[in-house]
Design an enzyme around this catalytic site. Structure first.
Site, PDB file in Angstrom:
ATOM      1  N   CYS A   1       0.825  -1.210   0.000  1.00  0.00           N
ATOM      2  CA  CYS A   1       0.000   0.000   0.000  1.00  0.00           C
ATOM      3  C   CYS A   1       0.861   1.263   0.000  1.00  0.00           C
ATOM      4  O   CYS A   1       1.983   1.276   0.492  1.00  0.00           O
ATOM      5  CB  CYS A   1      -0.926   0.085   1.196  1.00  0.00           C
ATOM      6  SG  CYS A   1      -1.920  -1.373   1.453  1.00  0.00           S
TER       7      CYS A   1
ATOM      8  N   TRP B   1      -2.984  -2.583  -1.502  1.00  0.00           N
ATOM      9  CA  TRP B   1      -2.720  -3.987  -1.844  1.00  0.00           C
ATOM     10  C   TRP B   1      -3.272  -4.767  -0.661  1.00  0.00           C
ATOM     11  O   TRP B   1      -2.719  -4.736   0.439  1.00  0.00           O
ATOM     12  CB  TRP B   1      -1.223  -4.232  -2.003  1.00  0.00           C
ATOM     13  CG  TRP B   1      -0.906  -5.612  -2.510  1.00  0.00           C
ATOM     14  CD1 TRP B   1      -0.877  -6.023  -3.802  1.00  0.00           C
ATOM     15  CD2 TRP B   1      -0.570  -6.768  -1.728  1.00  0.00           C
ATOM     16  NE1 TRP B   1      -0.553  -7.358  -3.876  1.00  0.00           N
ATOM     17  CE2 TRP B   1      -0.363  -7.842  -2.617  1.00  0.00           C
ATOM     18  CE3 TRP B   1      -0.439  -7.012  -0.364  1.00  0.00           C
ATOM     19  CZ2 TRP B   1      -0.026  -9.122  -2.196  1.00  0.00           C
ATOM     20  CZ3 TRP B   1      -0.104  -8.292   0.068  1.00  0.00           C
ATOM     21  CH2 TRP B   1       0.110  -9.329  -0.849  1.00  0.00           C
TER      22      TRP B   1
ATOM     23  N   ASN C   1      -0.416   1.282   5.848  1.00  0.00           N
ATOM     24  CA  ASN C   1       0.398   0.354   5.073  1.00  0.00           C
ATOM     25  C   ASN C   1       0.994  -0.650   6.053  1.00  0.00           C
ATOM     26  O   ASN C   1       1.538  -0.251   7.071  1.00  0.00           O
ATOM     27  CB  ASN C   1       1.490   1.180   4.360  1.00  0.00           C
ATOM     28  CG  ASN C   1       2.694   0.378   3.927  1.00  0.00           C
ATOM     29  OD1 ASN C   1       3.805   0.876   3.923  1.00  0.00           O
ATOM     30  ND2 ASN C   1       2.502  -0.848   3.546  1.00  0.00           N
ATOM     31  N   GLY C   2       0.837  -1.960   5.769  1.00  0.00           N
ATOM     32  CA  GLY C   2       1.385  -2.953   6.691  1.00  0.00           C
ATOM     33  C   GLY C   2       0.278  -3.778   7.312  1.00  0.00           C
ATOM     34  O   GLY C   2      -0.833  -3.849   6.788  1.00  0.00           O
TER      35      GLY C   2
ATOM     36  N   ARG D   1       3.094   0.108  -5.197  1.00  0.00           N
ATOM     37  CA  ARG D   1       2.936  -0.555  -3.902  1.00  0.00           C
ATOM     38  C   ARG D   1       1.602  -1.282  -3.786  1.00  0.00           C
ATOM     39  O   ARG D   1       1.301  -1.883  -2.758  1.00  0.00           O
ATOM     40  CB  ARG D   1       3.061   0.463  -2.771  1.00  0.00           C
ATOM     41  CG  ARG D   1       4.369   1.239  -2.810  1.00  0.00           C
ATOM     42  CD  ARG D   1       4.394   2.286  -1.733  1.00  0.00           C
ATOM     43  NE  ARG D   1       4.564   1.688  -0.434  1.00  0.00           N
ATOM     44  CZ  ARG D   1       5.735   1.430   0.125  1.00  0.00           C
ATOM     45  NH1 ARG D   1       6.834   1.726  -0.507  1.00  0.00           N
ATOM     46  NH2 ARG D   1       5.807   0.876   1.315  1.00  0.00           N
TER      47      ARG D   1
ATOM     48  N   HIS E   1      14.495 -36.587 -11.382  1.00  0.00           N
ATOM     49  CA  HIS E   1      14.262 -36.843  -9.949  1.00  0.00           C
ATOM     50  C   HIS E   1      12.826 -36.528  -9.537  1.00  0.00           C
ATOM     51  O   HIS E   1      12.537 -36.383  -8.360  1.00  0.00           O
ATOM     52  CB  HIS E   1      15.257 -36.044  -9.104  1.00  0.00           C
ATOM     53  CG  HIS E   1      16.675 -36.473  -9.307  1.00  0.00           C
ATOM     54  ND1 HIS E   1      17.167 -37.666  -8.849  1.00  0.00           N
ATOM     55  CD2 HIS E   1      17.711 -35.884  -9.966  1.00  0.00           C
ATOM     56  CE1 HIS E   1      18.436 -37.795  -9.191  1.00  0.00           C
ATOM     57  NE2 HIS E   1      18.794 -36.707  -9.884  1.00  0.00           N
TER      58      HIS E   1
ATOM     59  N   GLU F   1       4.154 -14.730 -13.595  1.00  0.00           N
ATOM     60  CA  GLU F   1       3.620 -13.536 -12.922  1.00  0.00           C
ATOM     61  C   GLU F   1       2.862 -12.598 -13.866  1.00  0.00           C
ATOM     62  O   GLU F   1       1.964 -11.901 -13.434  1.00  0.00           O
ATOM     63  CB  GLU F   1       4.692 -12.784 -12.131  1.00  0.00           C
ATOM     64  CG  GLU F   1       5.716 -12.054 -12.947  1.00  0.00           C
ATOM     65  CD  GLU F   1       6.723 -11.290 -12.084  1.00  0.00           C
ATOM     66  OE1 GLU F   1       6.399 -10.888 -10.965  1.00  0.00           O
ATOM     67  OE2 GLU F   1       7.854 -11.103 -12.566  1.00  0.00           O
TER      68      GLU F   1
ATOM     69  N   LYS G   1       4.667  -3.880  -7.069  1.00  0.00           N
ATOM     70  CA  LYS G   1       6.084  -3.756  -7.425  1.00  0.00           C
ATOM     71  C   LYS G   1       6.979  -3.901  -6.197  1.00  0.00           C
ATOM     72  O   LYS G   1       8.057  -4.468  -6.271  1.00  0.00           O
ATOM     73  CB  LYS G   1       6.307  -2.396  -8.097  1.00  0.00           C
ATOM     74  CG  LYS G   1       7.717  -2.153  -8.583  1.00  0.00           C
ATOM     75  CD  LYS G   1       8.051  -3.011  -9.781  1.00  0.00           C
ATOM     76  CE  LYS G   1       9.477  -2.831 -10.257  1.00  0.00           C
ATOM     77  NZ  LYS G   1       9.912  -3.983 -11.067  1.00  0.00           N
TER      78      LYS G   1
ATOM     79  N   GLU H   1      14.156 -17.878 -13.281  1.00  0.00           N
ATOM     80  CA  GLU H   1      13.731 -16.513 -13.610  1.00  0.00           C
ATOM     81  C   GLU H   1      12.757 -16.510 -14.791  1.00  0.00           C
ATOM     82  O   GLU H   1      11.745 -15.807 -14.780  1.00  0.00           O
ATOM     83  CB  GLU H   1      14.973 -15.656 -13.906  1.00  0.00           C
ATOM     84  CG  GLU H   1      14.735 -14.277 -14.496  1.00  0.00           C
ATOM     85  CD  GLU H   1      13.927 -13.335 -13.619  1.00  0.00           C
ATOM     86  OE1 GLU H   1      13.535 -13.711 -12.503  1.00  0.00           O
ATOM     87  OE2 GLU H   1      13.662 -12.208 -14.079  1.00  0.00           O
TER      88      GLU H   1
ATOM     89  N   LYS I   1       9.005 -15.056 -14.528  1.00  0.00           N
ATOM     90  CA  LYS I   1       8.563 -13.976 -15.419  1.00  0.00           C
ATOM     91  C   LYS I   1       7.263 -14.380 -16.104  1.00  0.00           C
ATOM     92  O   LYS I   1       6.309 -13.617 -16.156  1.00  0.00           O
ATOM     93  CB  LYS I   1       9.666 -13.759 -16.453  1.00  0.00           C
ATOM     94  CG  LYS I   1      10.069 -12.412 -16.862  1.00  0.00           C
ATOM     95  CD  LYS I   1      10.787 -11.505 -15.953  1.00  0.00           C
ATOM     96  CE  LYS I   1      10.372 -11.403 -14.529  1.00  0.00           C
ATOM     97  NZ  LYS I   1      11.361 -10.859 -13.662  1.00  0.00           N
TER      98      LYS I   1
HETATM   99  O1  M6R Z   1      12.554  -4.818  -5.058  1.00  0.00           O
HETATM  100  P1  M6R Z   1      13.141  -6.176  -4.863  1.00  0.00           P
HETATM  101  O2  M6R Z   1      14.233  -6.487  -5.816  1.00  0.00           O
HETATM  102  O3  M6R Z   1      13.552  -6.431  -3.448  1.00  0.00           O
HETATM  103  O4  M6R Z   1      11.942  -7.177  -5.185  1.00  0.00           O
HETATM  104  C1  M6R Z   1      12.080  -8.553  -5.022  1.00  0.00           C
HETATM  105  C2  M6R Z   1      10.928  -9.283  -5.645  1.00  0.00           C
HETATM  106  O5  M6R Z   1       9.728  -8.916  -5.041  1.00  0.00           O
HETATM  107  C3  M6R Z   1      10.835  -9.022  -7.156  1.00  0.00           C
HETATM  108  O6  M6R Z   1      12.003  -9.383  -7.817  1.00  0.00           O
HETATM  109  C4  M6R Z   1       9.659  -9.810  -7.752  1.00  0.00           C
HETATM  110  O7  M6R Z   1       9.889 -11.175  -7.661  1.00  0.00           O
HETATM  111  C5  M6R Z   1       9.400  -9.369  -9.197  1.00  0.00           C
HETATM  112  N1  M6R Z   1       7.995  -9.191  -9.399  1.00  0.00           N
HETATM  113  C6  M6R Z   1       9.885 -10.369 -10.192  1.00  0.00           C
HETATM  114  O8  M6R Z   1       9.662  -9.954 -11.508  1.00  0.00           O
END
Ligand code: M6R
Length: 614
Positions: free
Chosen positions: A2, A78, A103-104, A27, A506, A490, A609, A483, A487
């Site tokens: 948030c 959020w 926030n939190g 946020r 495995h 998400e 983000k 990764e 990507k």
């Molecule tokens: O801001 P940060 O690098 O600490 O964020 C870490 C993760 O939250 C961030 O990399 C997240 O996994 C992304 N959405 C991946 O694309």
């Protein structure tokens, strides 16, 4: 997560709050709202969905005195507790008198609701936040001032939070408090502004105060009184910030993510030039990192930044012969880790605000480790609290999916690896020079990789309707498989898993069924035949195989359904640099699949983000 903005003493406060919120949508963007006081009356407006919905709602309807109010608070949410709906959208308002943006998480909110002195209160939302305005109201009704009421509220609530509160009977005051979640106060000559980060308020001020953990403050037009966690009046440093980069535009691209992928050659020049001196010396102080002889390095991070950490482990161990341990930040904090054999922790974070990473870093400090942050956002909490910071300098990354941050984090980590190798004499001068030369050539190589765009669009069209995918890689390309899968999942919502190629047999091989896309990143590094065998095993079970590799490996794996050849790179070093080079096709593939499926690429569902809750 948030985002919070609050303003007191400024004409058109609501408009300024909205401007600040626009910069805080990273946020969270489930719902948004604002509350303002005019003529000792509280007004509010909220909407479900992104901030634009709120802005449209404000434009469509006439809100009483919205333009005239000089005190306002706003929020972009959020959801943590309580569904995404209007009632649960912030500001959470009690009795049309007290409004709170938060926030939190208030961890003990359920217990608070049961307190006998709150029996007469009806809770209207299913949020944890609502206990704050209710408690404030309760204390005000008992005769305390707004400030004393909010202060008493702090004694009851537990958790990691930042909040701002206003009360219609005290229209000249905003109360704010922070415990773990960040909060910044901006100082204008006859107004004050509060934001979840400094970027959200630097269009109005260029002097800010970062509140410290446990701080709370009462803010008036011309005055800020700050108290620390021991309730002692305190002064916090005033910091000059000149970072207003204004509103970032898409520059003709369809999405920020697309723009950020294509920006990589240019931004990498910034990363490299900020850490490389003219004489080719690397401007990284390994003493400040705190690495001691015979000690291992700990690297901790979350999400994509964590995958960068795994690549760094492989580089540093191979090139500099120093042991590296990588830790998911969310795990490190609570597992009572041992510090034996460690003297330093490097954390990696684009935002500098990920709470898991921040907490891992604080844990490391408690264990007497020196902390270094590889961070993009200067002035972020992680940057400020780390003993030493190295910046990726890629500018604002707006798309939720990390793209340019990943390649720049890798570049900084690679420079650390060769600096250490040079100091440890595990590479000779010639090798050092070759590594530096090739690092400098990375921006150009990434430009060449971007030319794979059209071929990747073709592949994206072929797999866009699948529900599951598997990504494989070995060695340096194992973290890239993780990764690539992150990507894709998400932003396209396709289920994707990444595995080390050798792990398939495995267990994961059980997942292979007719037509399942299996995407492998491959570079001829002497072990390519082993990975090709793993791919054969998938083909035998009906998988559709996509190989992203160099010419030699593609020649060897003629049986695959589709292949994409990466541009030639200095042979001897292609494998070492492969995670940076192949990040581009991994990102483009996820981007085009998501775009074809019509998902919200820059703000995918359920995500934010910056992840500032545990
Ligand atoms: O801001 P940060 O690098 O600490 O964020 C870490 C993760 O939250 C961030 O990399 C997240 O996994 C992304 N959405 C991946 O694309």
């Amino acid at each position: 997560m948030c985002g919070i903005v609050a303003i007191i003493g400024k004409e058109n406060a609501c408009r300024h709050v909205l401007d600040g919120l626009k910069k805080l949508e990273y946020r969270g963007y489930d719902s948004a709202g604002l509350a303002y006081i005019y003529d000792k009356k509280m007004f509010n407006i909220k909407s479900v969905g992104k901030l634009n919905k709120l802005i449209n709602a404000i434009e469509e309807s006439k809100f009483s005195k919205l333009e005239s109010s000089k005190v306002a608070i706003g929020h972009t949410r959020w959801a943590t507790h309580g569904k995404v709906n209007i009632k649960n959208a912030h500001p959470i308002i009690y009795d049309k008198k007290v409004a709170v943006v938060h926030n939190g998480i208030i961890e003990n909110y359920e217990k608070i609701k049961e307190k006998s002195f709150l029996k007469s209160y009806d809770f209207e939302t299913t949020t944890d936040t609502e206990v704050i305005p209710v408690l404030i109201d309760n204390f005000v009704k008992k005769g305390k001032s707004f400030f004393e009421s909010a202060k008493s509220t702090l004694k009851i609530i537990d958790g990691a939070y930042a909040f701002a509160a206003i009360h219609q009977d005290f229209p000249n005051e905003i109360f704010v408090s922070r415990n773990t979640s960040p909060l910044v106060i901006g100082i204008g000559s006859d107004f004050k502004v509060v934001g979840s980060d400094s970027h959200s308020i630097t269009q109005l001020v260029n002097q800010v105060i970062y509140l410290e953990d446990g701080d709370y403050a009462i803010i008036r037009n011309k005055e800020i009184e700050i108290f620390d966690k021991k309730d002692e009046k305190t002064h916090r440093k005033i910091v000059n910030v000149n970072t207003d980069i204004g509103f970032v535009s898409k520059d003709g691209f369809r999405h920020f993510m697309e723009k950020e992928i294509f920006e990589q050659p240019n931004v990498l020049i910034n990363t490299i030039s900020s850490l490389l001196q003219e004489n080719d010396k690397i401007d990284i102080n390994t003493q400040k990192i705190g690495i001691k002889k015979n000690n291992a390095i700990l690297i901790s991070a979350a999400g994509t930044s964590f995958y960068a950490a795994i690549v760094a482990k492989y580089w540093i161990e191979k090139i500099a012969n120093i042991a590296v341990s990588v830790e998911l930040a969310s795990e490190y904090r609570y597992r009572n880790p041992s510090n034996v054999g460690f003297s330093s922790m490097i954390v990696i974070s684009q935002s500098g605000e990920s709470i898991d990473t921040l907490m891992a870093m604080r844990e490391a400090k408690k264990l007497n480790l020196k902390t270094t942050a590889i961070v993009n956002v200067e002035g972020s909490t992680i940057d400020r609290e780390a003993d030493y910071s190295l910046y990726t300098r890629v500018g604002p990354e707006i798309g939720v999916a990390s793209t340019k941050s990943f390649t720049s984090q890798l570049t900084v980590l690679f420079l650390i690896a060769i600096k250490l190798a040079n100091e440890n004499k595990t590479i000779n001068h010639k090798e050092y020079q070759s590594f530096i030369k090739l690092t400098k050539s990375l921006p150009n190589s990434l430009s060449k990789c971007l030319k794979m765009n059209d071929e990747i669009i073709d592949i994206a069209q072929k797999i866009k309707n699948t529900s599951n995918t598997i990504f494989l890689g070995r060695g340096y390309l194992y973290p890239l498989a993780l990764e690539g899968a992150l990507k894709l999942k998400e932003i396209s919502y396709i289920h994707a898993e990444g595995f080390a190629a050798g792990e398939m047999k495995h267990g994961p091989i059980a997942l292979i069924e007719e037509n399942l896309p299996v995407i492998m990143f491959l570079i001829s590094d002497g072990l390519e035949d082993k990975s090709i065998s793993n791919l054969q095993e998938a083909v035998s079970r009906g998988a559709r195989t996509i190989l992203i590799g160099d010419r030699k490996s593609i020649k060897k794996a003629k049986f695959v359904n589709y292949s994409i050849e990466i541009p030639e790179f200095e042979k001897k070093f292609a494998s070492t640099f492969s995670p940076i080079l192949m990040a581009i096709p991994a990102q483009l593939l996820a981007y085009h699949v998501a775009r074809e499926r019509g998902t919200d690429v820059d703000q995918p569902r359920n995500l934010a983000k910056s992840v500032t809750v545990e």
